[in-house]
Design a protein around this motif. Structure first.
Motif, PDB file in Angstrom:
ATOM      1  N   ALA A  40      24.963 -56.487 -27.210  1.00  0.00           N
ATOM      2  CA  ALA A  40      23.424 -56.604 -26.437  1.00  0.00           C
ATOM      3  C   ALA A  40      23.075 -55.450 -25.929  1.00  0.00           C
ATOM      4  CB  ALA A  40      24.400 -57.400 -25.102  1.00  0.00           C
ATOM      5  N   ILE A  41      23.950 -53.985 -25.504  1.00  0.00           N
ATOM      6  CA  ILE A  41      23.513 -53.048 -24.853  1.00  0.00           C
ATOM      7  C   ILE A  41      23.196 -52.865 -25.511  1.00  0.00           C
ATOM      8  CG2 ILE A  41      24.690 -50.350 -24.580  1.00  0.00           C
ATOM      9  CD1 ILE A  41      26.850 -52.453 -22.667  1.00  0.00           C
ATOM     10  N   VAL A  42      23.275 -52.168 -27.151  1.00  0.00           N
ATOM     11  CA  VAL A  42      22.448 -51.667 -28.154  1.00  0.00           C
ATOM     12  C   VAL A  42      20.838 -52.489 -27.970  1.00  0.00           C
ATOM     13  CG1 VAL A  42      21.818 -51.250 -30.696  1.00  0.00           C
ATOM     14  CG2 VAL A  42      24.485 -50.863 -29.260  1.00  0.00           C
ATOM     15  N   LYS A  43      21.469 -53.696 -28.912  1.00  0.00           N
ATOM     16  CA  LYS A  43      19.775 -54.341 -28.174  1.00  0.00           C
ATOM     17  C   LYS A  43      19.420 -53.948 -26.825  1.00  0.00           C
ATOM     18  CE  LYS A  43      17.671 -58.599 -28.773  1.00  0.00           C
ATOM     19  NZ  LYS A  43      17.493 -60.140 -28.794  1.00  0.00           N
ATOM     20  N   ARG A  44      19.358 -53.783 -25.924  1.00  0.00           N
ATOM     21  CA  ARG A  44      18.246 -53.313 -24.904  1.00  0.00           C
ATOM     22  C   ARG A  44      18.012 -51.807 -25.056  1.00  0.00           C
ATOM     23  NH1 ARG A  44      21.242 -54.944 -19.196  1.00  0.00           N
ATOM     24  NH2 ARG A  44      19.037 -54.022 -18.066  1.00  0.00           N
ATOM     25  N   GLY A  45      18.735 -51.125 -25.649  1.00  0.00           N
ATOM     26  CA  GLY A  45      18.733 -49.388 -25.722  1.00  0.00           C
ATOM     27  C   GLY A  45      17.791 -49.527 -26.966  1.00  0.00           C
ATOM     28  N   LEU A  46      17.380 -50.244 -27.525  1.00  0.00           N
ATOM     29  CA  LEU A  46      16.335 -50.267 -28.966  1.00  0.00           C
ATOM     30  C   LEU A  46      14.842 -50.259 -28.802  1.00  0.00           C
ATOM     31  CD1 LEU A  46      18.188 -52.490 -31.772  1.00  0.00           C
ATOM     32  CD2 LEU A  46      17.628 -49.517 -31.177  1.00  0.00           C
ATOM     33  N   GLU A  49      11.580 -46.365 -26.537  1.00  0.00           N
ATOM     34  CA  GLU A  49      10.707 -45.907 -27.323  1.00  0.00           C
ATOM     35  C   GLU A  49      11.414 -44.043 -28.314  1.00  0.00           C
ATOM     36  OE1 GLU A  49       6.743 -42.924 -26.811  1.00  0.00           O
ATOM     37  OE2 GLU A  49       7.637 -43.449 -25.111  1.00  0.00           O
ATOM     38  N   ASN A  50      11.115 -44.391 -29.244  1.00  0.00           N
ATOM     39  CA  ASN A  50      11.441 -42.948 -30.459  1.00  0.00           C
ATOM     40  C   ASN A  50      13.208 -44.100 -30.317  1.00  0.00           C
ATOM     41  OD1 ASN A  50       9.173 -41.993 -30.423  1.00  0.00           O
ATOM     42  ND2 ASN A  50       9.800 -40.569 -28.757  1.00  0.00           N
ATOM     43  N   VAL A  51      13.239 -45.108 -30.003  1.00  0.00           N
ATOM     44  CA  VAL A  51      15.218 -44.889 -30.834  1.00  0.00           C
ATOM     45  C   VAL A  51      14.826 -46.053 -31.486  1.00  0.00           C
ATOM     46  CG1 VAL A  51      17.447 -45.658 -29.663  1.00  0.00           C
ATOM     47  CG2 VAL A  51      16.419 -44.241 -28.508  1.00  0.00           C
ATOM     48  N   GLY A  52      14.991 -47.397 -31.253  1.00  0.00           N
ATOM     49  CA  GLY A  52      14.672 -48.804 -32.210  1.00  0.00           C
ATOM     50  C   GLY A  52      13.784 -48.833 -32.899  1.00  0.00           C
ATOM     51  N   ASP A  53      12.656 -47.819 -33.788  1.00  0.00           N
ATOM     52  CA  ASP A  53      12.261 -47.492 -35.067  1.00  0.00           C
ATOM     53  C   ASP A  53      13.100 -46.662 -35.556  1.00  0.00           C
ATOM     54  OD1 ASP A  53      12.440 -45.098 -33.208  1.00  0.00           O
ATOM     55  OD2 ASP A  53      10.042 -44.912 -33.891  1.00  0.00           O
ATOM     56  N   LYS A  54      14.569 -46.395 -35.327  1.00  0.00           N
ATOM     57  CA  LYS A  54      15.360 -45.418 -36.481  1.00  0.00           C
ATOM     58  C   LYS A  54      16.527 -46.224 -36.909  1.00  0.00           C
ATOM     59  CE  LYS A  54      13.437 -41.235 -34.818  1.00  0.00           C
ATOM     60  NZ  LYS A  54      12.848 -41.806 -33.556  1.00  0.00           N
ATOM     61  N   ALA A 116      19.882 -59.907 -22.235  1.00  0.00           N
ATOM     62  CA  ALA A 116      19.860 -59.021 -23.936  1.00  0.00           C
ATOM     63  C   ALA A 116      18.725 -59.624 -24.330  1.00  0.00           C
ATOM     64  CB  ALA A 116      20.538 -58.778 -24.652  1.00  0.00           C
ATOM     65  N   GLY A 117      18.386 -61.084 -23.792  1.00  0.00           N
ATOM     66  CA  GLY A 117      17.251 -61.874 -23.771  1.00  0.00           C
ATOM     67  C   GLY A 117      18.549 -62.850 -25.477  1.00  0.00           C
TER      68      GLY A 117
END
Length: 227
Positions: A40-46, A49-54, A116-117
């Motif tokens: 859940a934390i990862v999904k929110r962190g994604l 900007e410039n993190v999720g697309d990696k 986190a949705g």
């Protein structure tokens, strides 16, 4: 060999850590809840900007099969729900009885997922919260345990529209008013949760400031940063 990674953001430092968190949940309720909370934390962190697309969040491998994050959460939640007892608490396995501290951990994981949705069983969350509330009320050893009162108050406070108990609020006030306790005896993690509880509640400004100050005084700063 030597591998050099460059990035304009902190994402380069997060890549291995995030990929480690994105693995399949298995084991007891505590292990699965920890994994789902991490996801859940990862999904929110994604969403940063410039993190999720990696990262590719839909490629989690386990025993030769690949799963999406949604698949992993769905499977993990099903296993957690199987370990919820008739009293609303959670056991480590189906044949284990309800455990207060495990239920706190699991309820927080469900809230993390919801924030986190992800879709969760609202009834399971409510029953878990009611179990915590009841345990504090009927077990004197828990009510006298400052850590139990603080962390359960923090957890229940994360649930929208959940009614606050006046006796628990009075207990929180008493804890925050004990200078020896907050400055010397209360564990770091409980002090941090207490600060959050006070920030969210209708407590005296002086109590909030004294707890914040006590928390700040426990921070050590050196060349590597603050810890």
């Amino acid at each position: 060999g030597l591998t050099v990674n460059t990035s304009a953001t902190l994402a380069v430092f997060l890549s291995d850590a995030l990929r480690y968190l994105m693995s399949f949940p298995y084991g007891c309720t505590e292990q699965i809840a920890s994994k789902l909370s991490s996801l859940a934390i990862v999904k929110r962190g994604l969403n940063l900007e410039n993190v999720g697309d990696k990262f590719n969040i839909d490629d989690i491998e386990f025993e030769g099969k690949r799963y999406s994050m949604e698949d992993v959460v769905r499977i993990g939640l099903a296993r957690i729900y199987e370990n919820q007892k008739t009293d609303g608490g959670f056991g480590y396995y189906q044949w284990f009885e309800s455990n207060f501290w495990l239920t706190i951990h699991t309820v927080n994981a469900l809230i993390d997922l919801k924030e986190a949705g992800f879709a969760i069983n609202e009834s399971a969350l409510t029953r878990g919260a009611e179990f915590l509330n009841q345990q504090i009320a009927i077990k004197p050893d828990l009510y006298r345990n400052n850590d139990a009162v603080i962390i359960s108050s923090y957890t229940l406070g994360r649930i929208e529209h959940y009614a606050k108990r006046s006796d628990i609020e009075a207990k929180i006030t008493a804890i925050a008013s004990d200078s020896a306790l907050i400055n010397e005896k209360l564990p770091h993690i409980s002090l941090a949760y207490l600060a959050i509880v006070l920030a969210r509640g209708n407590y005296a400004a002086g109590l909030k400031e004294s707890v914040y100050k006590a928390l700040e005084n426990r921070i050590d700063i050196d060349a590597r940063g603050a810890y």
